[in-house]
Motif scaffolding. Structure first.
Motif, short mmCIF file in Angstrom:
data_model
loop_
_atom_site.label_atom_id
_atom_site.label_comp_id
_atom_site.label_asym_id
_atom_site.label_seq_id
_atom_site.Cartn_x
_atom_site.Cartn_y
_atom_site.Cartn_z
N SER A 55 -10.86 5.66 -6.48
CA SER A 55 -10.03 4.92 -5.52
C SER A 55 -9.23 5.90 -4.67
O SER A 55 -8.44 6.69 -5.19
CB SER A 55 -9.08 3.98 -6.24
OG SER A 55 -8.06 3.56 -5.35
N ARG A 56 -9.43 5.82 -3.34
CA ARG A 56 -8.66 6.75 -2.51
C ARG A 56 -7.18 6.37 -2.50
O ARG A 56 -6.32 7.23 -2.28
CB ARG A 56 -9.24 6.85 -1.10
CG ARG A 56 -9.17 5.62 -0.25
CD ARG A 56 -9.46 6.01 1.20
NE ARG A 56 -9.74 4.85 2.01
CZ ARG A 56 -10.99 4.47 2.31
NH1 ARG A 56 -12.01 5.16 1.90
NH2 ARG A 56 -11.18 3.39 3.04
N THR A 57 -6.87 5.10 -2.75
CA THR A 57 -5.47 4.70 -2.85
C THR A 57 -4.83 5.34 -4.08
O THR A 57 -3.69 5.82 -4.01
CB THR A 57 -5.34 3.17 -2.94
OG1 THR A 57 -6.14 2.59 -1.92
CG2 THR A 57 -3.90 2.74 -2.76
N ALA A 58 -5.57 5.37 -5.18
CA ALA A 58 -5.04 6.01 -6.39
C ALA A 58 -4.84 7.51 -6.15
O ALA A 58 -3.83 8.08 -6.56
CB ALA A 58 -6.00 5.78 -7.55
N GLU A 116 -8.30 -1.27 -6.49
CA GLU A 116 -7.46 -0.57 -7.47
C GLU A 116 -6.52 -1.56 -8.17
O GLU A 116 -6.28 -1.46 -9.37
CB GLU A 116 -6.66 0.54 -6.76
CG GLU A 116 -5.73 1.35 -7.66
CD GLU A 116 -6.44 2.13 -8.77
OE1 GLU A 116 -7.68 2.20 -8.78
OE2 GLU A 116 -5.73 2.66 -9.66
N ASP A 155 -9.86 -0.84 -0.51
CA ASP A 155 -9.79 0.07 -1.65
C ASP A 155 -8.58 -0.28 -2.53
O ASP A 155 -8.67 -0.29 -3.77
CB ASP A 155 -9.67 1.51 -1.15
CG ASP A 155 -9.65 2.51 -2.29
OD1 ASP A 155 -10.73 2.86 -2.77
OD2 ASP A 155 -8.55 2.91 -2.73
N TRP A 156 -7.47 -0.60 -1.91
CA TRP A 156 -6.24 -0.95 -2.64
C TRP A 156 -6.45 -2.23 -3.45
O TRP A 156 -6.03 -2.34 -4.60
CB TRP A 156 -5.09 -1.09 -1.65
CG TRP A 156 -3.73 -1.40 -2.17
CD1 TRP A 156 -2.83 -2.23 -1.57
CD2 TRP A 156 -3.05 -0.87 -3.34
NE1 TRP A 156 -1.66 -2.26 -2.29
CE2 TRP A 156 -1.77 -1.44 -3.38
CE3 TRP A 156 -3.42 0.01 -4.34
CZ2 TRP A 156 -0.85 -1.16 -4.39
CZ3 TRP A 156 -2.51 0.29 -5.36
CH2 TRP A 156 -1.24 -0.29 -5.37
N ASP A 192 -8.76 1.05 3.80
CA ASP A 192 -7.73 1.41 2.80
C ASP A 192 -7.29 0.17 2.02
O ASP A 192 -7.08 0.21 0.80
CB ASP A 192 -6.50 2.03 3.47
CG ASP A 192 -6.78 3.40 4.07
OD1 ASP A 192 -7.71 4.08 3.59
OD2 ASP A 192 -6.05 3.78 5.01
N HIS A 251 0.85 -1.21 0.00
CA HIS A 251 0.00 0.00 0.00
C HIS A 251 0.87 1.25 0.00
O HIS A 251 1.89 1.31 0.70
CB HIS A 251 -0.92 0.00 1.23
CG HIS A 251 -2.00 1.03 1.15
ND1 HIS A 251 -1.79 2.33 1.57
CD2 HIS A 251 -3.26 0.97 0.68
CE1 HIS A 251 -2.91 3.02 1.37
NE2 HIS A 251 -3.81 2.22 0.83
N PRO A 252 0.49 2.28 -0.77
CA PRO A 252 1.31 3.50 -0.89
C PRO A 252 1.52 4.24 0.44
O PRO A 252 2.45 5.03 0.54
CB PRO A 252 0.52 4.38 -1.86
CG PRO A 252 -0.40 3.47 -2.56
CD PRO A 252 -0.66 2.31 -1.68
N LEU A 285 -4.19 8.86 -3.31
CA LEU A 285 -3.03 8.97 -2.43
C LEU A 285 -1.73 8.85 -3.23
O LEU A 285 -0.75 9.58 -2.98
CB LEU A 285 -3.09 7.88 -1.35
CG LEU A 285 -1.89 7.80 -0.39
CD1 LEU A 285 -1.75 9.07 0.43
CD2 LEU A 285 -2.03 6.59 0.54
#
Lengths: 187, 124
Positions: free
Chosen positions: B11-14, A89, A85-86, A82, A72-73, B16
């Motif tokens: 996407s909140r990860t995207a 994505e 969501d990851w 999170d 995860h970023p 971020l």
């Protein structure tokens, strides 16, 4: 689509998966196709659908929480939401790669948006008429040391229309079009 | 005053990842989760320097947002499409609607940073 074309399609799925995980900093080794049709998962799942004139179905990504957290970023500070969501994505990135790859073989698909799940002992049931293969990937040696023995799974499901072919085209994308991941086009 | 950049991605990860790549340059970053919210944010911030826009999103996708912004007279703001898609027909549609750039995810942070700087008029 004959069996050799189906195999080729799955080779593309495996190669796209490997490339995606590598881009996220996770080296994976291909561990073959899962033999149980509805293997239980204690993981996070993301599923994303696709459709086209010749091919429609879904791609399901199953990933252990540890792998999602490690990639995860936010660098390990991610919440459970999170990580969900990851996973979504990642499934979007994976299907995007597959879409871009199979377009070179004459198959054009459109993508939906992903849906994510987490839970214990999740089971998957397939539509009987569809072709499907669940590809397993183990994390590489470096990640085994840090995270233990972990398996990722990519399940590719496809309803193939009669007459669909997987034929390599020599057609180049038009000038000014991106060729693939990471390309930057300024108009 | 900081230049405003609206980031539209479901996407909140995207989002971020994008923020991590470009925040070092001191932009005021505004987030939106889909095209509808992106339009609302664009209306609320008419001095926006750039919109970074995903394509596949629920409610309103990137091309729909771009088209609507243009019809509402907000098409003067540069749009950078950042998406997993590389389909030439979609790229041409975006270009015809006035988009200024197209980047295929996953992106290289320095390349995104350079494109954002150039398109927002903040090129170093």
């Amino acid at each position: 689509m004959d069996s050799s074309e189906w195999d080729k399609l799955n080779e593309i799925v495996v190669e796209c998966s490997r490339a995606l995980f590598a881009a996220c900093g996770v080296h994976v080794d291909y561990a073959g196709v899962a033999t149980k049709d509805d293997a239980p998962f204690d993981t996070t799942l993301a599923v994303i659908g696709y459709g086209g004139a010749h091919l429609r179905g879904s791609v399901l990504l199953s990933a252990p929480t540890e792998v999602l957290r490690a990639t995860h970023p936010s660098g390990g500070a991610a919440s459970d939401d999170d990580l969900l969501d990851w996973a979504g994505e990642l499934s979007n990135l994976l299907l995007g790669r597959i879409k871009n790859a199979i377009r070179r073989y004459g198959l054009v698909i459109e993508m939906s948006t992903p849906l994510m799940f987490s839970g214990l002992h999740l089971r998957i049931s397939s539509v009987r008429s569809s072709n499907h293969a669940a590809h397993r990937f183990s994390c590489g040696e470096a990640h085994k040391l840090a995270l233990g023995e972990l398996l990722l799974q990519v399940r590719f499901e496809a309803n193939v229309e009669p007459g669909a072919r997987l034929t390599a085209t020599s057609e180049e994308p038009p000038a000014g079009s991106p060729r693939g991941e990471g390309d930057v086009i300024l108009f | 005053m900081s230049k405003k950049v609206i980031i539209v991605d479901d996407s909140r990860t995207a989002r971020l990842q994008i923020i991590n790549a470009i925040s070092v340059d001191g932009y005021e970053l505004i987030e939106a989760v889909d095209g509808k919210e992106g339009l609302e944010k664009l209306r609320a911030h008419p001095d926006t320097a750039l919109v970074v826009l995903d394509l596949n999103m629920p409610r309103m996708n990137g091309l729909e947002m771009l088209s609507t912004a243009k019809s509402l007279g907000q098409g003067g703001v540069p749009f950078l499409l950042l998406t997993t898609e590389a389909q030439p027909e979609l790229v041409q549609q975006a270009r015809a609607l006035g988009a200024k750039a197209w980047i295929v995810k996953p992106f290289i942070p320095d390349q995104l940073r350079a494109a954002v700087a150039k398109l927002s008029g903040a090129a170093r």
